[in-house]
Design an enzyme around this catalytic site. Structure first.
Site, PDB file in Angstrom:
ATOM      1  N   GLY A 224      38.181 -24.115 -12.409  1.00  0.00           N
ATOM      2  CA  GLY A 224      38.296 -22.665 -12.449  1.00  0.00           C
ATOM      3  C   GLY A 224      37.483 -22.005 -11.346  1.00  0.00           C
ATOM      4  N   SER A 225      36.860 -20.896 -11.690  1.00  0.00           N
ATOM      5  CA  SER A 225      36.172 -20.098 -10.672  1.00  0.00           C
ATOM      6  C   SER A 225      34.930 -20.753 -10.100  1.00  0.00           C
ATOM      7  CB  SER A 225      35.807 -18.717 -11.254  1.00  0.00           C
ATOM      8  OG  SER A 225      36.974 -17.947 -11.446  1.00  0.00           O
ATOM      9  N   THR A 226      34.418 -21.837 -10.725  1.00  0.00           N
ATOM     10  CA  THR A 226      33.315 -22.543 -10.070  1.00  0.00           C
ATOM     11  C   THR A 226      33.786 -23.132  -8.739  1.00  0.00           C
ATOM     12  OG1 THR A 226      33.767 -24.647 -11.218  1.00  0.00           O
ATOM     13  CG2 THR A 226      32.222 -23.116 -12.273  1.00  0.00           C
ATOM     14  N   LYS A 228      35.406 -21.595  -6.606  1.00  0.00           N
ATOM     15  CA  LYS A 228      35.308 -20.570  -5.569  1.00  0.00           C
ATOM     16  C   LYS A 228      34.092 -20.785  -4.668  1.00  0.00           C
ATOM     17  CE  LYS A 228      37.922 -17.251  -8.313  1.00  0.00           C
ATOM     18  NZ  LYS A 228      37.886 -16.115  -9.250  1.00  0.00           N
TER      19      LYS A 228
END
Length: 485
Positions: A224-226, A228
């Site tokens: 997920g957004s980790t 990013k």
């Protein structure tokens, strides 16, 4: 001089002697072949109890935490032909690290360091025989911190949600905590009742909670957004972006070649749709980072992911780890999804911690390890850990910029305020995987602290927490506080 009759009478005797010599030679050859080449097969035969009896006829070395707490030791068995059995203190707390030693199976450190613990290692055997005339196992001291391990386990247990947590010293790679929840009590598998052990193993393996699964090292999750962090590192390294650069962040982004629209969490706008890269990172705008992924392309993203350790096989700590993966060839729509940690991206909780560890250590990811040293029965130390670089994820300058961006996540307005610690600057990135249809609902956080002089980096995953997804950041905070205490 012997006559003809004597010569004829000696002939059978000579033949008998020759036959006996041949038989003796054949016997010696057969014995030699068995001892030299057949012993392994005989020892491996499950009907042969002698290797098992020998395996437990002397104490193994202890397994200790970095603080000196004995978490696995040998005690007189008091049953059957076996001299000693293994005992695990605070078994569930340390089970993902120690593993267990059963009659015919070993896992965890018990398996990875078996030669040292049992005394079969050449250095251990020679020195113990010279000193005491008998084989003794050596002690294995781990990198695990009592406080950090306890905080990680208790925080996960209090949620009651399956998950995992890993803490790393970013400067060395030493693993300070490694927890998988739910866990199991290795003492239930350490006795000599084969039927009971088989039944316990069957029950644990068939449990829907999967307590035998080491989630921290061997379970893969969408990052997920980790992820990013990876996309941002690639953007900064490209030279086309700076932390203050304006990025395109529409409320909805159509995935190229599809009728599907990507949206931000809660269908919210991302600032004025032209925020800075830092602001998009702080509030975790999906459309901004999907756009960045489209501009950079899949090859740059993959190169950056692999610089962090994705797609790298063979990492052992010394426990074997499952490789985290970044997808091979993708179309543009999948590239956009991969840039925000969706599609086929997968990472272990160890890798989630390694993301922050690399940023915290000026872009250099140190090789993670669990064993600090081994100590011989005479007290002398050997096999001391030698910290070594594992990957160079980015330059020190870019790592400093990314670290500063991560600190905005734990400030007011960021997505990771639950990881904030008064008086300590915490750098973080969170992910709540519930923003895309069909996505597994997990919650993740990667963080390190203090931001200006990092001592610990953490990765935490909660599986399908639903409305309790916000519990993931406080777990990271608890581990960091314990590690810094």
């Amino acid at each position: 001089m012997a006559g003809p009759r004597a010569r004829w009478s000696n002939l059978p005797m000579r033949r008998v002697a020759q036959l006996c010599a041949v038989l003796l030679f054949t016997l010696l050859v057969h014995v030699t072949l068995i001892q030299a080449f057949g012993s392994q097969a005989l020892n491996a035969d499950r009907r042969n109890e002698r290797p098992l009896i020998a395996k437990f006829d002397h104490p193994r070395g202890d397994i200790l935490t970095y603080d000196g707490t004995v978490i696995a030791t040998s005690r007189p068995a008091g049953e059957g032909p076996y001299g000693y059995r293994r005992v695990y203190r605070s078994g569930e707390l340390y089970a993902p690290v120690t593993g267990y030693l059963a009659l015919r199976r070993a896992t965890g450190i018990e398996q990875a360091q078996d030669a040292v613990l049992s005394g079969d290692d050449a250095k251990v055997r020679v020195r113990s025989l010279v000193r005491d005339g008998r084989v003794e196992g050596a002690d294995v001291r781990l990198t695990i911190s009592d406080r950090a391990q306890w905080a990680a386990y208790q925080s996960l247990k209090q949620t009651g949600i399956p998950g995992a947590a890993v803490a790393i010293n970013p400067a060395t790679g030493a693993i300070l905590a490694l927890v998988s929840y739910p866990s199991f009590d290795p003492n239930t598998l350490a006795g000599f009742d084969a039927a009971r052990i088989a039944e316990t193993t069957r029950r644990l393996r068939e449990s829907p909670a999967q307590p035998l699964l080491n989630r921290a090292l061997n379970q893969l999750y969408p990052p997920g957004s980790t992820f990013k962090l990876v996309t941002t590192a690639a953007a900064l390294a490209s030279g086309e972006y700076t932390p203050a650069a304006l990025v395109n962040a529409p409320t909805r982004l159509r995935l190229p070649g599809t009728p599907t629209y990507l949206q931000n969490a809660g269908h919210a706008a991302c600032g004025d749709t032209r925020p800075t890269l830092t602001y998009a990172f702080q509030v975790s705008c999906n459309t901004a980072f999907a756009n960045i992924g489209l501009q950079l392309g899949q090859d740059l993203l993959r190169d950056q992911a692999e610089a962090f350790g994705f797609n790298a096989p063979g990492l052992t700590v010394p426990l074997a780890t499952t490789p985290s993966r970044y997808p091979p060839e993708m179309d543009r729509a999948r590239t956009a999804l991969a840039a925000i940690g969706h599609h086929d991206n997968r990472a272990t909780p160890l890798m989630i911690a390694m993301l922050s560890a690399a940023v915290a250590n000026d872009g250099v990811l140190m090789r993670p390890y669990l064993v600090e040293e081994a100590r011989l029965p005479d007290g002398s130390v050997f096999n001391r850990a030698n910290p070594a670089p594992y990957r160079t994820a980015m330059s020190p300058t870019l790592a400093g910029q990314l670290a500063q961006m991560m600190t905005t996540v734990t400030r007011a307005g960021g997505t990771g305020t639950g990881a904030a610690i008064p008086g300590v600057e915490v750098a973080a990135k969170t992910a709540i995987l519930e923003t895309l249809p069909g996505t597994e609902d997990h919650a993740l956080v990667t963080a390190f602290a203090p931001a200006d002089a990092p001592e610990v980096a953490v990765g935490v995953v909660l599986e399908r927490p639903g409305a309790r997804a916000d519990a993931v950041a406080p777990i990271a905070r608890a581990i960091i506080e314990a590690a810094l205490a």
